[in-house]
Motif scaffolding. Structure first.
Motif, PDB file in Angstrom:
ATOM      1  N   UNK A   1     -26.896  32.302   8.308  1.00 20.15           N
ATOM      2  CA  UNK A   1     -27.229  32.994   6.448  1.00 20.15           C
ATOM      3  C   UNK A   1     -27.879  31.296   6.352  1.00 20.15           C
ATOM      4  N   UNK A   2     -28.078  31.465   4.829  1.00 19.80           N
ATOM      5  CA  UNK A   2     -29.109  29.826   4.366  1.00 19.80           C
ATOM      6  C   UNK A   2     -28.093  29.696   3.703  1.00 19.80           C
ATOM      7  N   UNK A   3     -27.293  29.654   3.387  1.00 20.98           N
ATOM      8  CA  UNK A   3     -25.688  29.483   2.792  1.00 20.98           C
ATOM      9  C   UNK A   3     -24.362  29.934   3.346  1.00 20.98           C
ATOM     10  N   UNK A   4     -23.676  28.247   3.497  1.00 25.41           N
ATOM     11  CA  UNK A   4     -22.556  29.035   4.720  1.00 25.41           C
ATOM     12  C   UNK A   4     -21.588  27.838   4.990  1.00 25.41           C
ATOM     13  N   UNK A   5     -20.761  27.842   6.080  1.00 24.23           N
ATOM     14  CA  UNK A   5     -20.609  26.416   6.415  1.00 24.23           C
ATOM     15  C   UNK A   5     -21.509  26.094   7.828  1.00 24.23           C
ATOM     16  N   UNK A   6     -21.903  25.340   8.601  1.00 24.12           N
ATOM     17  CA  UNK A   6     -22.415  24.731   9.913  1.00 24.12           C
ATOM     18  C   UNK A   6     -21.709  25.100  10.422  1.00 24.12           C
ATOM     19  N   UNK A   7     -21.894  25.471  11.622  1.00 22.47           N
ATOM     20  CA  UNK A   7     -21.042  26.733  12.540  1.00 22.47           C
ATOM     21  C   UNK A   7     -21.153  25.571  13.408  1.00 22.47           C
TER      22      UNK A   7
ATOM     23  N   UNK B   1      -9.665  30.791   7.690  1.00 21.79           N
ATOM     24  CA  UNK B   1     -10.398  31.603   7.416  1.00 21.79           C
ATOM     25  C   UNK B   1     -11.850  31.335   6.696  1.00 21.79           C
ATOM     26  N   UNK B   2     -12.632  30.434   7.481  1.00 28.40           N
ATOM     27  CA  UNK B   2     -13.578  30.125   7.194  1.00 28.40           C
ATOM     28  C   UNK B   2     -14.704  30.666   8.638  1.00 28.40           C
TER      29      UNK B   2
ATOM     30  N   UNK C   1     -14.774  18.652   5.586  1.00 27.64           N
ATOM     31  CA  UNK C   1     -15.405  19.734   5.933  1.00 27.64           C
ATOM     32  C   UNK C   1     -14.982  20.765   5.940  1.00 27.64           C
ATOM     33  N   UNK C   2     -13.286  21.525   6.304  1.00 31.97           N
ATOM     34  CA  UNK C   2     -13.241  22.318   6.582  1.00 31.97           C
ATOM     35  C   UNK C   2     -12.639  22.759   5.236  1.00 31.97           C
ATOM     36  N   UNK C   3     -11.957  21.355   4.469  1.00 35.59           N
ATOM     37  CA  UNK C   3     -11.795  22.123   3.133  1.00 35.59           C
ATOM     38  C   UNK C   3     -12.731  22.668   2.595  1.00 35.59           C
ATOM     39  N   UNK C   4     -13.595  21.990   2.358  1.00 31.55           N
ATOM     40  CA  UNK C   4     -14.849  21.854   1.379  1.00 31.55           C
ATOM     41  C   UNK C   4     -15.695  23.432   1.841  1.00 31.55           C
ATOM     42  N   UNK C   5     -15.095  23.718   3.379  1.00 36.16           N
ATOM     43  CA  UNK C   5     -15.530  24.915   3.701  1.00 36.16           C
ATOM     44  C   UNK C   5     -14.740  25.903   2.475  1.00 36.16           C
ATOM     45  N   UNK C   6     -13.796  25.838   2.760  1.00 35.37           N
ATOM     46  CA  UNK C   6     -12.452  26.613   2.883  1.00 35.37           C
ATOM     47  C   UNK C   6     -13.012  27.084   0.524  1.00 35.37           C
ATOM     48  N   UNK C   7     -12.911  26.011   0.207  1.00 38.61           N
ATOM     49  CA  UNK C   7     -13.313  26.083  -1.318  1.00 38.61           C
ATOM     50  C   UNK C   7     -14.669  26.598  -1.005  1.00 38.61           C
ATOM     51  N   UNK C   8     -15.587  26.977  -0.705  1.00 34.78           N
ATOM     52  CA  UNK C   8     -16.986  27.948  -0.803  1.00 34.78           C
ATOM     53  C   UNK C   8     -16.803  28.987  -0.509  1.00 34.78           C
ATOM     54  N   UNK C   9     -15.557  29.414   1.124  1.00 35.06           N
ATOM     55  CA  UNK C   9     -15.105  30.730   0.961  1.00 35.06           C
ATOM     56  C   UNK C   9     -15.071  31.596  -0.653  1.00 35.06           C
ATOM     57  N   UNK C  10     -13.660  30.720  -0.279  1.00 35.62           N
ATOM     58  CA  UNK C  10     -12.968  31.408  -1.403  1.00 35.62           C
ATOM     59  C   UNK C  10     -13.837  31.714  -3.190  1.00 35.62           C
ATOM     60  N   UNK C  11     -15.158  31.218  -3.190  1.00 33.52           N
ATOM     61  CA  UNK C  11     -15.381  31.045  -4.317  1.00 33.52           C
ATOM     62  C   UNK C  11     -17.373  31.133  -4.432  1.00 33.52           C
ATOM     63  N   UNK C  12     -17.345  31.880  -3.139  1.00 37.62           N
ATOM     64  CA  UNK C  12     -18.824  32.191  -3.044  1.00 37.62           C
ATOM     65  C   UNK C  12     -19.401  33.267  -3.775  1.00 37.62           C
ATOM     66  N   UNK C  13     -20.318  33.453  -4.310  1.00 36.87           N
ATOM     67  CA  UNK C  13     -21.628  33.850  -5.225  1.00 36.87           C
ATOM     68  C   UNK C  13     -23.241  33.418  -4.692  1.00 36.87           C
TER      69      UNK C  13
END
Length: 192
Positions: free
Chosen positions: A108-114, A130-131, A155-167
């Motif tokens: 996707x354009x936005x998401x955790x870097x693979x 859960x990332x 990185x994982x902490x930021x990605x987890x924050x994104x996972x919980x708050x993404x919209x």
């Protein structure tokens, strides 16, 4: 609804971008071919949604004899990066072929870097948080918060924050922050 609109956005924008950027793709391909031996595109196994392995596409910035590990684990990065690769990495233009991964739905354009397939500890931490359940992104919250200069734990902490708050609004903010970071070359290792 968010997932459907996100996929439609990814599909439409990647298709338009790929069409408009054909001249740039050709120019970069010529520069790479004139600069070093090897293919124009670099393919690498990465971890996608649900832990599924896929091949990510990038413009090749390193010599063909470079080990298949993350760049922070290379002891002498300067020995591996090509002349054109320095510029491509600094401007993040090497990432443009990932538009094909986005078009195909692998990214996707936005998401955790693979993560690389062999970054076992990072993959494990992401699984716990859960990332790995998310579609990976061309850019992500961790990218705009430090990219090459933060630890895997951060990185994982930021990605987890994104996972919980993404919209959709959060995605647009990350895209805006990404443009700013790319224009300022923030968070990119340029010590080569």
């Amino acid at each position: 609804m968010y997932e459907i609109s996100k996929r439609i956005f990814d599909l439409c924008i990647s298709l338009v971008a790929l069409t408009l950027l054909i001249p740039l793709f050709i120019a970069i391909a010529l520069i790479i071919k004139l600069d070093s031996q090897g293919p124009v595109l670099f393919r690498q196994k990465r971890i996608g949604k649900g832990g599924k392995i896929f091949e990510i596409y990038k413009f090749r910035t390193m010599h063909i004899y470079t080990p298949d590990i993350s760049t922070e684990k290379l002891s002498n990065l300067k020995a591996y990066v090509t002349r054109s690769g320095k510029w491509l990495r600094k401007t993040s233009l090497d990432e443009l072929p990932q538009l094909m991964n986005i078009l195909c739905g692998e990214m996707s354009f936005v998401g955790p870097r693979p993560a690389l397939y062999n970054q076992h500890e990072l993959i494990r931490m992401r699984e716990e948080m859960g990332v790995n359940a998310l579609v990976p992104g061309l850019t992500g919250f961790a990218q705009v918060k430090g990219r090459d200069f933060i630890s895997d734990f951060e990185k994982v902490a930021f990605d987890a924050y994104y996972a919980r708050n993404r919209d959709f609004q959060f995605d647009l903010k990350v895209l805006f922050w990404t443009v700013r970071c790319v224009l300022k070359a923030e968070g990119v290792r340029v010590d080569f």
